[in-house]
Design an enzyme around this catalytic site. Structure first.
Site, PDB file in Angstrom:
ATOM      1  N   THR A  82     -34.534  40.193 -10.125  1.00  0.00           N
ATOM      2  CA  THR A  82     -33.796  40.447  -8.877  1.00  0.00           C
ATOM      3  C   THR A  82     -34.762  40.362  -7.827  1.00  0.00           C
ATOM      4  O   THR A  82     -35.281  41.369  -7.361  1.00  0.00           O
ATOM      5  CB  THR A  82     -33.291  41.841  -8.706  1.00  0.00           C
ATOM      6  OG1 THR A  82     -32.329  42.031  -9.641  1.00  0.00           O
ATOM      7  CG2 THR A  82     -32.628  42.044  -7.372  1.00  0.00           C
ATOM      8  N   SER A  90     -26.809  50.558  -6.632  1.00  0.00           N
ATOM      9  CA  SER A  90     -27.693  49.539  -6.061  1.00  0.00           C
ATOM     10  C   SER A  90     -27.443  48.206  -6.740  1.00  0.00           C
ATOM     11  O   SER A  90     -26.783  48.119  -7.739  1.00  0.00           O
ATOM     12  CB  SER A  90     -29.144  49.957  -6.223  1.00  0.00           C
ATOM     13  OG  SER A  90     -29.477  50.056  -7.588  1.00  0.00           O
ATOM     14  N   GLU A 135     -39.050  50.068 -10.173  1.00  0.00           N
ATOM     15  CA  GLU A 135     -38.375  51.349  -9.992  1.00  0.00           C
ATOM     16  C   GLU A 135     -38.804  52.396 -11.011  1.00  0.00           C
ATOM     17  O   GLU A 135     -38.608  52.218 -12.215  1.00  0.00           O
ATOM     18  CB  GLU A 135     -36.859  51.146 -10.066  1.00  0.00           C
ATOM     19  CG  GLU A 135     -36.309  50.424  -8.850  1.00  0.00           C
ATOM     20  CD  GLU A 135     -34.858  49.991  -9.017  1.00  0.00           C
ATOM     21  OE1 GLU A 135     -34.283  49.562  -8.012  1.00  0.00           O
ATOM     22  OE2 GLU A 135     -34.327  50.101 -10.127  1.00  0.00           O
ATOM     23  N   THR A 167     -35.408  46.408  -0.659  1.00  0.00           N
ATOM     24  CA  THR A 167     -34.272  47.289  -0.993  1.00  0.00           C
ATOM     25  C   THR A 167     -34.860  48.591  -1.540  1.00  0.00           C
ATOM     26  O   THR A 167     -35.235  49.462  -0.762  1.00  0.00           O
ATOM     27  CB  THR A 167     -33.322  46.629  -2.024  1.00  0.00           C
ATOM     28  OG1 THR A 167     -34.065  46.232  -3.170  1.00  0.00           O
ATOM     29  CG2 THR A 167     -32.637  45.431  -1.421  1.00  0.00           C
ATOM     30  N   ASN A 199     -31.531  54.626 -10.832  1.00  0.00           N
ATOM     31  CA  ASN A 199     -30.431  53.718 -11.130  1.00  0.00           C
ATOM     32  C   ASN A 199     -29.140  54.421 -11.522  1.00  0.00           C
ATOM     33  O   ASN A 199     -28.192  53.774 -11.944  1.00  0.00           O
ATOM     34  CB  ASN A 199     -30.867  52.734 -12.218  1.00  0.00           C
ATOM     35  CG  ASN A 199     -31.828  51.715 -11.649  1.00  0.00           C
ATOM     36  OD1 ASN A 199     -31.466  50.948 -10.765  1.00  0.00           O
ATOM     37  ND2 ASN A 199     -33.072  51.764 -12.110  1.00  0.00           N
ATOM     38  N   LYS A 259     -39.461  40.243  -2.687  1.00  0.00           N
ATOM     39  CA  LYS A 259     -38.878  41.579  -2.846  1.00  0.00           C
ATOM     40  C   LYS A 259     -38.358  41.686  -4.266  1.00  0.00           C
ATOM     41  O   LYS A 259     -37.957  40.679  -4.876  1.00  0.00           O
ATOM     42  CB  LYS A 259     -37.776  41.841  -1.836  1.00  0.00           C
ATOM     43  CG  LYS A 259     -36.470  41.096  -2.000  1.00  0.00           C
ATOM     44  CD  LYS A 259     -35.539  41.576  -3.061  1.00  0.00           C
ATOM     45  CE  LYS A 259     -35.277  43.052  -2.998  1.00  0.00           C
ATOM     46  NZ  LYS A 259     -34.326  43.437  -4.105  1.00  0.00           N
TER      47      LYS A 259
END
Lengths: 383, 383
Positions: free
Chosen positions: B179, B383, B259, B146, B378, B168
């Site tokens: 996640t 997302s 991220e 993602t 974010n 992932k």
């Protein structure tokens, strides 16, 4: 409106040279009586700054003649030498005021792990004592600021008496009190026992429900001093309401000035099985960095609310959870609700409502969004 | 090195049109046997996505013939209709593979609260089934990305068998799994009971000790499938080490691709009274936004470490806490230690050591710094 709103108090705020910037950094609040009753609530962090350890002892007597507060250094994690610095500060101020060191509370805020510049501080005490005035509340509120952008003061009027206060705090704001120093004063006639119970009840529903960034400070202190100068014995319910009102006002000001924030967010949990569970669920949401980033981006991303709620053990069924953002029920019964495009997030104040469908209790916790400004302020600068 | 490193597995990854971007978004992993033994570990979030609810049921039988994974949508908080979508996906793939839907695990990742585009997904299943290949592991690892910037795969070799895997995950990484979707494969001969115990032991010290942003997902899934195609019954200790090694490798890759992160930070707690307390203290530090901001700013602000440690109830005395940052003991015995200017924080990897002086246990939890990039990613993007 400040710590000198109530009769019987003098205050001052001066630049003692503790801060490199030269800004005001030393404040005094003196209770001229006739009473010197006081109560205090302190950080629940087990790593406590020297002034917290000192002031907790002072408050055990239920009497405080004066409070000395410095910004520019937290005097936390400074070992026995740091504690001696606090002790010396109390003794010097006591001598200047013809009081006992055991009646002098000390509060410090600033960087952890650095000794205070004692020569500047002790010399500043004399200047600050000389500047004490019945209208010195505003100067005191200014001298305790660190990353605060505005001084924070409040007051409430009871029947024949006043409650005033000042606060500082802009980061490390979290449950169990925040990085904040708060001094409340009243000229009502009340003993230490009454002050203690009123203060604890007030902080539980105000400062304890502010969670800007989830970080608990080593220095949090909230003091309530009573001078009795109004000669009014207050009605207890009215007095509780007045003190809670001043605390709520100051707590709201803390959230409104949180580091880097662009949103003030009230997370309200309704239909919880108990008030404690409502608070637990609200804090799970206010602790979610992903939720807070979404708020910064004006993104009504309710999935991030639900995924935070799901980490708690509060009573609820996942398929009965509903979430409103600014009164638009974007999630109903655990699934998609009203169109998220109906949510207007352009204002600074945001309300998120979580309906647990599990009882009749509710609670609101305030937080802020997570922003590049917050990261910048807390990375570019040792605070 | 991937899910097709072990014999007896085929995989594929294709673009089914689930993502608006047109990037690959649908992956299959098929176990051609002779065994179809499997174990799974799932998110502990009480708000569980439909594919998690489904796959938990599938894994109860201890047999998995195939796994279908999609990116581009989490199928979480989508109600009974979302569960039907998962069920339909399993049934369609089962029909294509001449298997039973009860042996098909389903994993989804992406935005919460949005239904999947089922027409595109079901049509993509046929394409993906046609693309299944013994060297399809890399394509599968790419199709589950993602916000990941790189595909994540790993392998380990035992005596006569292999363990491979893919993962992932780049945000919402937190305790109780992240996640993340992880599929591990082995051609060792092992039954579901062995796989379950080995997988739980491995995830407890790897994925459960990764906490990038404190947010727990609704979709986390880790599956371990055994084909038995090597005909080798593994030594249990060696097998455990191999599975743990692949999990640790993938967990490290998750942190390395989190991220917006610029630092990979290992928080090691030593001399704790128990391993659980070591983990508790490490997680208190990895959850501190202020600490994480300081790391972003290359600021060895150890006061923020201590103030996080102080929020726990682990055994320690505040005046016996010591903290090293990249092996410089900047805090000793609760006070100032070596000169903080000796700390070099310019590299991506950082090690923070907290010495509790309370016992003989230790544990390490990995996290990232908190950066403007994290906030941007974010907030600018649902997302």
């Amino acid at each position: 409106m400040s710590v000198t709103s109530a009769k019987g108090f003098r205050a001052s705020g001066i630049a003692a040279g503790i801060k490199d910037s030269g800004n005001p950094d030393l404040a005094l609040v003196v209770n001229d009586g006739p009473l010197t009753a006081a109560a205090g609530v302190f950080t629940s962090n087990r790593v406590k700054a020297a002034p917290v350890v000192w002031s907790e002892q002072v408050l055990k007597s239920g009497a405080v003649k004066a409070v000395v507060l410095n910004s520019g250094g937290a005097n936390a994690c400074t070992g026995p030498a740091g504690f001696q610095d606090t002790h010396k500060t109390a003794e010097e101020l006591a001598a200047l005021l013809d009081a006992s060191a055991a009646e002098v509370a000390v509060c410090s805020t600033g960087l952890i792990g650095v000794r205070l510049p004692m020569e500047a501080l002790l010399s500043g005490l004399k200047t600050a004592a000389g500047a004490l005035a019945a209208d010195g509340g505003a100067a005191a509120a200014t001298a305790i600021m660190t990353t605060d952008t505005v001084a924070k003061t409040a007051e409430a009027r009871g029947t024949g008496y006043a409650v005033g206060g000042m606060a500082k705090g802009a980061g490390m704001l979290a449950p169990g009190l925040a990085t904040m120093l708060v001094v409340l004063t009243t000229d009502a006639v009340a003993d230490a026992g009454v002050l203690d119970s009123v203060l604890r009840a007030a902080t539980k529903v105000t400062f304890d429900r502010v969670d800007s960034d989830g970080c608990m400070s080593t220095n949090d202190t909230v003091l309530l001093l009573a001078s009795g100068a109004s000669e009014t014995v207050p009605d207890l319910a009215e007095f509780q309401a007045a003190v809670t009102s001043v605390c709520a006002d100051l707590a709201r000001q803390l959230i409104g000035d949180a580091e880097g924030a662009t949103k003030d967010i009230a997370v309200e949990v309704v239909r919880a099985a108990s008030e404690d569970e409502a608070v637990q669920v609200a804090k799970a949401v206010t602790r979610s960095n992903l939720f807070k980033c979404a708020m910064y981006g004006n993104d009504p991303n309710w999935g991030r609310v639900l995924s935070a709620v799901g980490t708690t053990d509060a009573a609820f069924e996942p398929d009965q959870l509903s979430v409103a953002i600014n009164n638009v029920w974007v999630c109903r019964d655990g699934g998609v609700g009203e169109d998220r495009d109906l949510v207007d997030l352009t204002g600074r104040e945001v309300k998120v409502t979580v309906d647990l469908a599990a009882g009749t209790s509710s609670a609101t916790v305030w937080t802020n969004d997570l922003t590049p400004g917050y990261v910048h302020e807390n990375s570019a600068y040792s605070s």
